[in-house]
Design an enzyme around this catalytic site. Structure first.
Site, mmCIF file in Angstrom:
data_model
loop_
_atom_site.group_PDB
_atom_site.id
_atom_site.type_symbol
_atom_site.label_atom_id
_atom_site.label_comp_id
_atom_site.label_asym_id
_atom_site.label_seq_id
_atom_site.Cartn_x
_atom_site.Cartn_y
_atom_site.Cartn_z
ATOM 1 N N ASP A 172 18.464 22.006 46.835
ATOM 2 C CA ASP A 172 17.530 20.768 46.439
ATOM 3 C C ASP A 172 17.408 20.796 45.291
ATOM 4 O O ASP A 172 17.820 21.795 44.312
ATOM 5 C CB ASP A 172 16.093 20.420 47.086
ATOM 6 C CG ASP A 172 15.284 22.073 46.186
ATOM 7 O OD1 ASP A 172 15.740 23.324 46.296
ATOM 8 O OD2 ASP A 172 14.584 21.951 46.528
ATOM 9 N N ILE A 220 39.107 45.345 62.477
ATOM 10 C CA ILE A 220 37.646 44.633 63.325
ATOM 11 C C ILE A 220 37.432 42.792 63.056
ATOM 12 O O ILE A 220 37.314 42.146 63.735
ATOM 13 C CB ILE A 220 36.625 45.369 63.257
ATOM 14 C CG1 ILE A 220 35.532 45.092 64.526
ATOM 15 C CG2 ILE A 220 35.450 45.721 61.732
ATOM 16 C CD1 ILE A 220 36.498 44.958 66.192
ATOM 17 N N GLY A 232 18.844 19.439 37.522
ATOM 18 C CA GLY A 232 17.946 20.940 37.941
ATOM 19 C C GLY A 232 18.476 21.489 39.269
ATOM 20 O O GLY A 232 18.466 21.188 40.321
ATOM 21 N N TYR A 276 13.120 20.779 27.603
ATOM 22 C CA TYR A 276 14.397 21.733 27.297
ATOM 23 C C TYR A 276 14.926 21.566 25.879
ATOM 24 O O TYR A 276 15.036 20.492 25.325
ATOM 25 C CB TYR A 276 15.072 21.139 28.417
ATOM 26 C CG TYR A 276 15.208 20.713 29.974
ATOM 27 C CD1 TYR A 276 15.488 22.247 30.674
ATOM 28 C CD2 TYR A 276 13.968 19.990 30.548
ATOM 29 C CE1 TYR A 276 14.900 22.323 31.611
ATOM 30 C CE2 TYR A 276 14.410 20.865 31.797
ATOM 31 C CZ TYR A 276 14.493 21.511 32.593
ATOM 32 O OH TYR A 276 14.071 21.567 33.956
ATOM 33 N N VAL A 280 32.140 43.935 54.870
ATOM 34 C CA VAL A 280 31.691 43.221 56.365
ATOM 35 C C VAL A 280 32.038 45.047 56.934
ATOM 36 O O VAL A 280 32.860 45.228 57.288
ATOM 37 C CB VAL A 280 32.675 42.379 57.060
ATOM 38 C CG1 VAL A 280 31.730 41.892 58.097
ATOM 39 C CG2 VAL A 280 32.830 41.328 56.039
ATOM 40 N N ASP A 283 49.853 44.343 58.501
ATOM 41 C CA ASP A 283 48.798 44.446 58.379
ATOM 42 C C ASP A 283 49.640 45.528 57.650
ATOM 43 O O ASP A 283 50.727 45.617 58.554
ATOM 44 C CB ASP A 283 47.528 45.766 59.741
ATOM 45 C CG ASP A 283 46.784 46.571 59.036
ATOM 46 O OD1 ASP A 283 47.456 47.574 58.412
ATOM 47 O OD2 ASP A 283 45.748 46.153 59.179
ATOM 48 N N TYR A 332 13.694 13.776 43.186
ATOM 49 C CA TYR A 332 14.192 14.745 43.713
ATOM 50 C C TYR A 332 15.258 14.287 44.733
ATOM 51 O O TYR A 332 14.475 13.002 45.550
ATOM 52 C CB TYR A 332 12.890 15.012 44.027
ATOM 53 C CG TYR A 332 12.571 16.463 45.073
ATOM 54 C CD1 TYR A 332 13.038 17.714 44.520
ATOM 55 C CD2 TYR A 332 12.644 16.569 46.167
ATOM 56 C CE1 TYR A 332 13.134 19.026 45.473
ATOM 57 C CE2 TYR A 332 12.348 17.234 47.510
ATOM 58 C CZ TYR A 332 12.969 18.762 46.870
ATOM 59 O OH TYR A 332 13.018 19.671 47.876
ATOM 60 N N TYR A 364 22.329 59.786 60.015
ATOM 61 C CA TYR A 364 22.167 58.860 61.404
ATOM 62 C C TYR A 364 23.144 60.504 61.804
ATOM 63 O O TYR A 364 23.849 60.734 61.368
ATOM 64 C CB TYR A 364 22.628 57.635 61.195
ATOM 65 C CG TYR A 364 24.250 57.772 60.586
ATOM 66 C CD1 TYR A 364 25.209 57.723 61.373
ATOM 67 C CD2 TYR A 364 24.561 57.152 59.852
ATOM 68 C CE1 TYR A 364 26.542 57.871 61.532
ATOM 69 C CE2 TYR A 364 25.755 56.980 58.972
ATOM 70 C CZ TYR A 364 26.811 57.280 60.279
ATOM 71 O OH TYR A 364 28.275 57.442 59.588
ATOM 72 N N HIS A 388 31.632 58.098 52.471
ATOM 73 C CA HIS A 388 30.286 58.481 52.868
ATOM 74 C C HIS A 388 30.658 59.342 53.764
ATOM 75 O O HIS A 388 31.502 59.326 54.206
ATOM 76 C CB HIS A 388 30.264 57.094 53.803
ATOM 77 C CG HIS A 388 29.366 56.977 54.579
ATOM 78 N ND1 HIS A 388 27.766 57.810 54.674
ATOM 79 C CD2 HIS A 388 29.617 57.101 56.097
ATOM 80 C CE1 HIS A 388 26.903 57.800 55.507
ATOM 81 N NE2 HIS A 388 28.591 56.909 56.566
ATOM 82 N N SER A 443 38.774 51.310 57.303
ATOM 83 C CA SER A 443 37.643 51.340 57.426
ATOM 84 C C SER A 443 37.437 51.685 59.628
ATOM 85 O O SER A 443 36.611 52.544 59.777
ATOM 86 C CB SER A 443 36.838 50.453 57.073
ATOM 87 O OG SER A 443 37.359 50.979 55.947
ATOM 88 N N VAL A 500 50.882 43.616 51.824
ATOM 89 C CA VAL A 500 51.625 42.444 51.281
ATOM 90 C C VAL A 500 52.002 43.036 49.755
ATOM 91 O O VAL A 500 51.108 44.279 49.068
ATOM 92 C CB VAL A 500 50.027 41.565 51.508
ATOM 93 C CG1 VAL A 500 49.615 40.770 50.405
ATOM 94 C CG2 VAL A 500 50.113 41.325 52.688
#
Length: 814
Positions: free
Chosen positions: A548, A18, A562, A647, A360, A39, A535, A263, A229, A49, A178
């Site tokens: 930042d 998918i 930093g 530091y 995913v 594939d 900054y 579920y 699962h 899956s 592959v």
């Protein structure tokens, strides 16, 4: 590479599940039509899956990004048809609560839904019974009903997107295994299969649980654990006879019984049951059989009845109609987990042109594919994906042992009620600062982030919190919190405290081109004398805030930066010219924040240098000695008080701590943790990247426009900022009206009774005597009343003027 060809660069996608099919559709829709999808199995169900997925799509959760991925998947699959049937069946979703704790959590989840724009409602037992007549409603406190959720028909969705991509020029080749990835000069050049070699400018691994196998061929670690699962289908049930159209299979909502890790969904006249209640069943992706060698399909392992037995009994308790039913078939289906439960996306710097779209689930498939396609074609995804990027993992989080341990724990906890501060149990401790032994002696209560043990408060300070009556906390808000944090915040404001800032990332940037490079990469002006600290922001080309930074110029060609995460180093390394050298020095160094009105009184006697305000001003740096310890001292404060970040190298860290501690006794020094730190920084309005602002936000709406110097010359993102108009939203400071109330973050904010935004960060402001919350909202006047929804309760709050504490900055500049 040939990115300028009309059809775009040559792209090879490995995996036609998918994700691979969705990605081919998204790429070709954007004009990149030279796409080959390979594939090893037959199409359109090659045996991964996707081929066995039950297709449940629940959009709502604590991650805004995953909710957006799922919302796009629903939107897209709703519009796709195969043989006259849509690829999505919007039967809705119903999550049940059979315990008070779960019922409370569903109120929290309803808040997430409102924050992220998902329609949801809390319903009582009678309505749950109406929506799912087979349940025993006497066990149920209530449910969360999401009417637009439903079932993705994964294999038809693959087929529909495959056909669209083919019509635009893409190739889909089945039965191609592959066997290798060719590379030259650090770039991918081709994919080798058992049926030929395919030249490529870009390669995308969308191989699902085979991802680590493909990654090894490319020399790229993919931190992913395949786990089995359990899923079963019952024999036909008389209660469902004639109810459902066999073509669409279901008419009732997907049902989740998370208190038992279960579920349920309809399969015409049967019920499908999935269980996360069993022991973790890891699968070695290197031993998964080929399609023709598998008993059913490679992703389907033999059913282990003994693991499912408790879940079958739990299912029959909730659904009494199952008491006379039988399990007709079952299997253990393999899919992927990561150490933090999030996908793994992005381009590897180790092998340029090699992209990942791994870990995913069907739920997020189309949304992920859209983001990756945007990233590849346009240079950036339109959504913030920092918590999905491959580069988010520290080196210490990439070991096979760590991936296996954390991945298995993610499986165990997939339906658990998880507090936002709740740390994983193992492996801990993993990364500790040089001060760790002293912190233990002081009774530090550690939480964990990035593998680091981080003190949140110290039990040694408990006597300082006696009689604390600042505010009330419900059971949820009281988790991973202590009133000791209030005492630590108060001592920081009144005396002085030591903060362990070691986990904050530190980079060293050197070389003759260092200044020009940092000027080009960041938004503020760094062309200042050595000894200055600035900054600044890392922006992307669209002006979004990637991070930042605090940049200290220690010498003409040497800077200490930093930063926030490994992604910052990766971003800078991708752009660094040959005359610039970057090095992550975090692990070899440490940092103590010495903050409070008595900070100078503590530090000055320990050094021969002048630490007066006149000689060592705010946002200045110098290399000096504290006692016997060489340090880089920076006059910074993220708690709004006088102080320094000190530091030194890791080997001298303990000596630095002990020196400061001994000198501080006369001034009533304490050690303080991150709980107090977060409270103090919010009182000052200091933003936390990744929480308060991301690539989805520009500097002006985020309130950090002061870190942009448009007149300094060109820099990344500058052109995008030039064209900005008035912001349609702003990061807004709120104060809760009730002095005793608290919120924690991600709650929806209502303006005039309508959800208008969400809380990014929140903490009780012990100095202000009110809870502080920052939220993304439309521009509002100071004094405007709003409501924050906290576990279903509308808590009144008021828009406040920034900064909330010490607006004249007199406490820092003294």
């Amino acid at each position: 590479m040939s990115p300028d060809r009309p059809e775009g660069p040559r792209v090879v996608v490995i995996g036609a599940g998918i994700v691979g099919c969705s990605l081919a559709d998204e790429l070709t829709a954007r004009g990149w039509t030279d796409v080959t999808v390979l594939d090893q199995g037959p199409l359109p169900a090659p045996g991964g899956s996707t081929s066995h997925a039950p297709g449940l799509v629940f959009r709502t959760g604590p991650s805004k990004t995953l909710t957006a991925f799922a919302a796009y998947t629903v939107e897209k699959f709703n519009a796709l048809e195969v043989d006259g049937l849509p690829c999505f069946n919007p039967v809705g979703g119903l999550e049940l609560a059979t315990t008070p704790e779960r019922w409370a959590d569903l109120h929290r989840k309803a808040g997430f839904a409102a924050s992220w724009g998902v329609r949801a409602e809390l319903v009582g037992p009678a309505r749950c019974k109406e929506l799912w007549p087979l349940i025993d409603e006497t066990q149920v406190y209530g449910g969360l009903y999401t009417p637009e959720d439903g079932l993705a028909r994964a294999v038809p969705a693959c087929r529909a997107q495959l056909e669209r991509a083919r019509a635009r020029g893409a190739r889909f080749l089945e039965r191609h295994t592959v066997t290798g990835i060719e590379r030259e000069g650090g770039r991918v050049t081709a994919v080798v299969t058992d049926r030929g070699t395919f030249p490529a400018d870009r390669v995308v691994s969308a191989a699902g649980f085979w991802g680590p196998v493909i990654g090894r061929m490319a020399g790229v670690d993919i931190p992913l654990l395949p786990l089995a699962h359990q899923y079963v289908k019952t024999a036909p049930l008389p209660e469902l006879s004639g109810l459902n159209d066999p073509r669409t299979e279901a008419s009732r909502p997907i049902l989740r019984h998370q208190d038992r890790d279960l579920y349920f969904r309809e399969h015409t006249d049967r019920i499908g049951i999935g269980s996360y209640a069993h022991r973790p069943l890891p699968v070695d992706p290197f031993t998964v059989p080929a399609y023709d060698d598998a008993e059913d399909m490679p992703s389907s392992y033999p059913f282990t009845e003994e693991d499912f037995a408790p879940s079958w009994e739990d299912s029959r308790q909730l659904l009494p109609a199952l008491k006379g039913a039988e399990i007709a078939e079952g299997f253990n289906g393999v899919f992927s987990f990561t150490p933090d439960g999030m996908p793994v996306l992005g381009e590897s710097r180790a092998l340029r042109g090699f992209w990942l779209a791994e870990a995913v689930w069907v739920t997020h498939s189309a949304g992920v594919a859209k983001a990756v396609a945007e990233w590849m074609v346009d240079g950036r995804p339109s959504l913030d994906v920092h918590d999905c990027e491959l580069t988010r993992f520290e080196d210490a989080q990439r070991s096979p042992a760590y991936v296996a341990e954390r991945g298995a724990q993610q499986f165990v906890e997939v339906y658990d009620v998880i507090h936002p501060l709740q740390p994983m149990d193992r492996p801990r401790p993993l990364r500790v600062s040089p001060f760790h032994v002293r912190q233990q002696e002081l009774g530090a209560v550690f939480l964990e982030g990035g593998g680091w043990e981080r003190p949140h408060w110290y039990e040694a300070n408990a006597p300082l919190a006696e009689g604390f009556e600042g505010h009330r906390r419900d059971d949820w808000a009281a988790r991973h919190w202590s009133p000791v944090a209030a005492a630590e915040a108060r001592v920081t404001r009144e005396r002085v405290a030591l903060y362990d800032m070691t986990p904050l990332r530190r980079l060293e940037v050197t070389g003759s081109g260092a200044l020009a490079f940092l000027q080009r990469m960041t938004s503020n002006n760094l062309a200042k004398k050595p000894g200055s600290v600035t900054y600044t922001l890392l922006l992307d080309e669209a002006g979004g805030i990637r991070s930042d930074l605090t940049v200290a110029r220690l010498a003409p060609d040497r800077f200490q930066v930093g930063a926030n995460s490994p992604a910052d180093l990766d971003w800078l390394l991708r752009h660094a010219p040959d005359d610039v050298h970057l090095r992550d020095i975090t692990s070899g160094t440490c940092c103590v924040g010495v903050w409070g009105p008595l900070a100078r009184a503590l530090v000055q006697p320990l050094t021969r240098d002048d630490f007066s305000h006149e000689a060592f001003g705010y946002f200045k740096a110098r290399e000096t000695y504290i006692g016997h310890v060489p340090v880089t001292a920076m006059r910074l404060s993220y708690v709004g008080e006088l102080g320094w970040e000190l530091y030194t190298t890791a080997d001298l860290g303990l000596r630095l701590w002990d020196t400061l501690w001994e000198a501080g006794r006369a001034h009533g020094v304490i050690a303080a943790g991150r709980s107090a730190f977060n409270s103090l920084r919010l009182e000052k309005g200091y933003r936390a990247w990744g929480h308060d602002m991301t690539t989805e936000h520009n500097p002006y709406e985020a309130g950090v426009g002061f870190a942009v110097r448009m007149n300094k010359g060109d820099f990344v993102g500058r052109a995008a900022l030039e064209g900005l108009g008035q912001p349609a939203r702003k990061l807004t400071a709120l104060l809760l009206d009730d002095h005793a109330a608290v919120v924690l973050g991600k709650e929806p904010v209502y303006v005039d009774g309508v959800p208008a935004g969400y809380v990014t960060s929140a903490s009780y402001g012990y100095t202000l005597g009110r809870c502080v919350a920052y939220a993304w909202l439309p521009p509002l006047e100071t004094g405007t009343g709003v409501h924050i929804e906290y576990f279903g309760e509308k808590v009144p709050a008021t828009v406040a003027e920034e900064p909330l504490f010490d607006p004249e900055m007199t406490r820092i500049r003294r």
